[in-house]
Design a protein around this motif. Structure first.
Motif, mmCIF file in Angstrom:
data_model
loop_
_atom_site.group_PDB
_atom_site.id
_atom_site.type_symbol
_atom_site.label_atom_id
_atom_site.label_comp_id
_atom_site.label_asym_id
_atom_site.label_seq_id
_atom_site.Cartn_x
_atom_site.Cartn_y
_atom_site.Cartn_z
ATOM 1 N N LEU A 256 0.855 -1.187 0.000
ATOM 2 C CA LEU A 256 0.000 0.000 0.000
ATOM 3 C C LEU A 256 0.891 1.236 0.000
ATOM 4 O O LEU A 256 1.684 1.442 0.912
ATOM 5 C CB LEU A 256 -0.909 -0.003 1.233
ATOM 6 C CG LEU A 256 -1.749 -1.258 1.429
ATOM 7 C CD1 LEU A 256 -2.643 -1.110 2.658
ATOM 8 C CD2 LEU A 256 -2.587 -1.580 0.197
ATOM 9 N N THR B 155 -1.635 2.233 -5.391
ATOM 10 C CA THR B 155 -1.197 3.615 -5.216
ATOM 11 C C THR B 155 -2.145 4.556 -5.940
ATOM 12 O O THR B 155 -3.000 4.118 -6.722
ATOM 13 C CB THR B 155 0.239 3.803 -5.735
ATOM 14 O OG1 THR B 155 0.750 5.066 -5.304
ATOM 15 C CG2 THR B 155 0.310 3.721 -7.254
ATOM 16 N N THR C 145 -7.715 1.924 3.844
ATOM 17 C CA THR C 145 -7.067 0.638 3.619
ATOM 18 C C THR C 145 -8.029 -0.506 3.301
ATOM 19 O O THR C 145 -7.644 -1.440 2.590
ATOM 20 C CB THR C 145 -6.210 0.257 4.840
ATOM 21 O OG1 THR C 145 -7.002 0.339 6.034
ATOM 22 C CG2 THR C 145 -5.008 1.176 4.961
ATOM 23 N N ALA D 270 -8.537 -0.278 -0.432
ATOM 24 C CA ALA D 270 -7.283 -0.508 -1.145
ATOM 25 C C ALA D 270 -6.931 -1.989 -1.169
ATOM 26 O O ALA D 270 -6.529 -2.535 -2.210
ATOM 27 C CB ALA D 270 -6.157 0.296 -0.496
ATOM 28 N N ILE D 271 -7.094 -2.662 -0.037
ATOM 29 C CA ILE D 271 -6.798 -4.095 0.024
ATOM 30 C C ILE D 271 -7.806 -4.873 -0.812
ATOM 31 O O ILE D 271 -7.453 -5.840 -1.511
ATOM 32 C CB ILE D 271 -6.801 -4.572 1.486
ATOM 33 C CG1 ILE D 271 -5.669 -3.887 2.268
ATOM 34 C CG2 ILE D 271 -6.661 -6.088 1.565
ATOM 35 C CD1 ILE D 271 -5.777 -4.058 3.771
ATOM 36 N N VAL E 263 -0.202 -8.060 3.310
ATOM 37 C CA VAL E 263 -0.461 -6.623 3.162
ATOM 38 C C VAL E 263 0.573 -5.835 3.962
ATOM 39 O O VAL E 263 0.695 -6.016 5.179
ATOM 40 C CB VAL E 263 -1.885 -6.278 3.634
ATOM 41 C CG1 VAL E 263 -2.130 -4.780 3.538
ATOM 42 C CG2 VAL E 263 -2.915 -7.047 2.808
#
Length: 348
Positions: free
Chosen positions: A9, A59, A88, A91-92, A107
């Motif tokens: 991340l 990103t 997060t 994003a994950i 992660v």
């Protein structure tokens, strides 16, 4: 043992290490400890020779140029370009929706320093083994001081036949009295935001506890488009995704939370004093980094970071001096947490 897919991340606002770190080039992309950047070090900790798959980097568009310029050490890497920042959990989930259901995701934030990468690799393998059995695993980083800037994990019962434990409790950042009590108790570890879980298990838990996030991220991926090694989720759909952390959305709600102890010389490099702690020091506790020269006389625990101008410091203790272009920062150790609130940091 399943192959471990690092999910890195990568982003940041460039405020906590201002003025060296900036919004257009935050700390992951800076060589703060050693010659490589924190992002490059994150990639190097996950080599193919130790069973790691090619990484997936998540990103934003404004940092894409930096990411791709520093990907040389990670052949086969793919990059998911977030259309907007949604914390997060989303994003994950973006990475999860691009991976097989049975893959184990590792992660990792891109802006941490780990002084013992060999221990990191061992812990990652232990975490992946637990993840392959259906656990959602956090790295429980050994607490070495009563830190009020981190969340904590309370260790529960041991998971038989493994080095892991059930996570009994996720604890928010404590005050100093509670942090000291945690340290004395011995059953609490820092939560460094490093996780391992199977893709299918993570998405099932996300769908159970934050169904809107799971559904919208999956839709954004289904409507997205690949461009070589880049993947662009659908921007309009992703804009509708709720912003939430993986801790709140999943880890604090699942009944399958586990932790593995990690004593790996870890730091989140979350402020200037944290960076100083990660650097080599002279006999008086002083460190000098950057291109500029520095002369320190009768000083203790002073960090000087200059990109050119010569810096002279006399008779000071517990002070940080930073020069970046036309910006100068001078702060006591006690003041480093306020750097990100300075107008120069906020109004970039």
């Amino acid at each position: 043992m399943p192959q471990i897919v690092p999910v890195i991340l990568c982003g940041g606002n460039g405020t906590r290490l201002w003025p060296r770190s900036r919004a257009d080039r935050p700390k992951p992309f800076l060589p703060l400890v050693g010659e490589t950047t924190l992002f490059e070090a994150s990639l190097a900790r996950c080599p193919a020779a130790q069973g790691f798959a090619a990484p997936v980097v998540v990103t934003g568009a404004k940092h894409l140029e930096h990411v791709e310029a520093q990907l040389a050490a990670a052949p086969g890497a793919t990059v998911i370009v977030e259309p907007a920042a949604r914390n997060t959990a989303a994003a994950i989930a973006l990475a999860a929706c691009r991976l097989p259901e049975d893959a184990v995701m590792l992660v990792c934030p891109s802006d941490h320093h780990i002084g013992r990468p060999e221990v990191f690799a061992d812990v990652a393998c232990a975490a992946a083994a637990l993840a392959s059995e259906g656990w959602l695993v956090s790295f429980g980083i050994e607490a070495t001081r009563p830190e009020t800037g981190f969340g904590y994990l309370k260790r529960g019962e041991a998971i038989e036949g493994t080095p892991g434990f059930r996570t009994a409790q996720f604890v928010e950042k404590p005050d100093l009295v509670r942090a000291q009590a945690f340290l004395e108790d011995g059953n609490y570890a820092w939560n460094g935001g490093i996780f391992a879980f199977r893709v299918g298990d993570f998405m099932a838990e996300l769908a159970a506890h934050r169904p809107e996030i799971a559904a919208k991220v999956r839709e954004a991926v289904e409507k997205g488009a690949a461009d070589g090694h880049r993947f662009h989720p659908d921007a309009a759909t992703f804009a509708e995704v709720e912003s939430d952390s993986v801790d709140y959305a999943v880890m604090e709600n699942t009944s399958r939370a586990a932790m593995v102890p990690a004593d790996m010389d870890w730091s989140d490099i979350g402020n200037w004093q944290a960076l100083h702690d990660a650097l080599d020091r002279d006999g008086s506790g002083n460190s000098v980094r950057g291109a500029g020269e520095a002369e320190l006389v009768d000083c203790t625990n002073v960090l000087v970071d200059s990109d050119g101008p010569r810096v002279s410091v006399i008779g000071l203790s517990n002070v940080v001096v930073v020069i970046d272009g036309n910006e100068v920062l001078v702060t006591t150790v006690e003041g480093v947490q306020k750097v990100g609130k300075l107008s120069g940091a906020v109004n970039q």
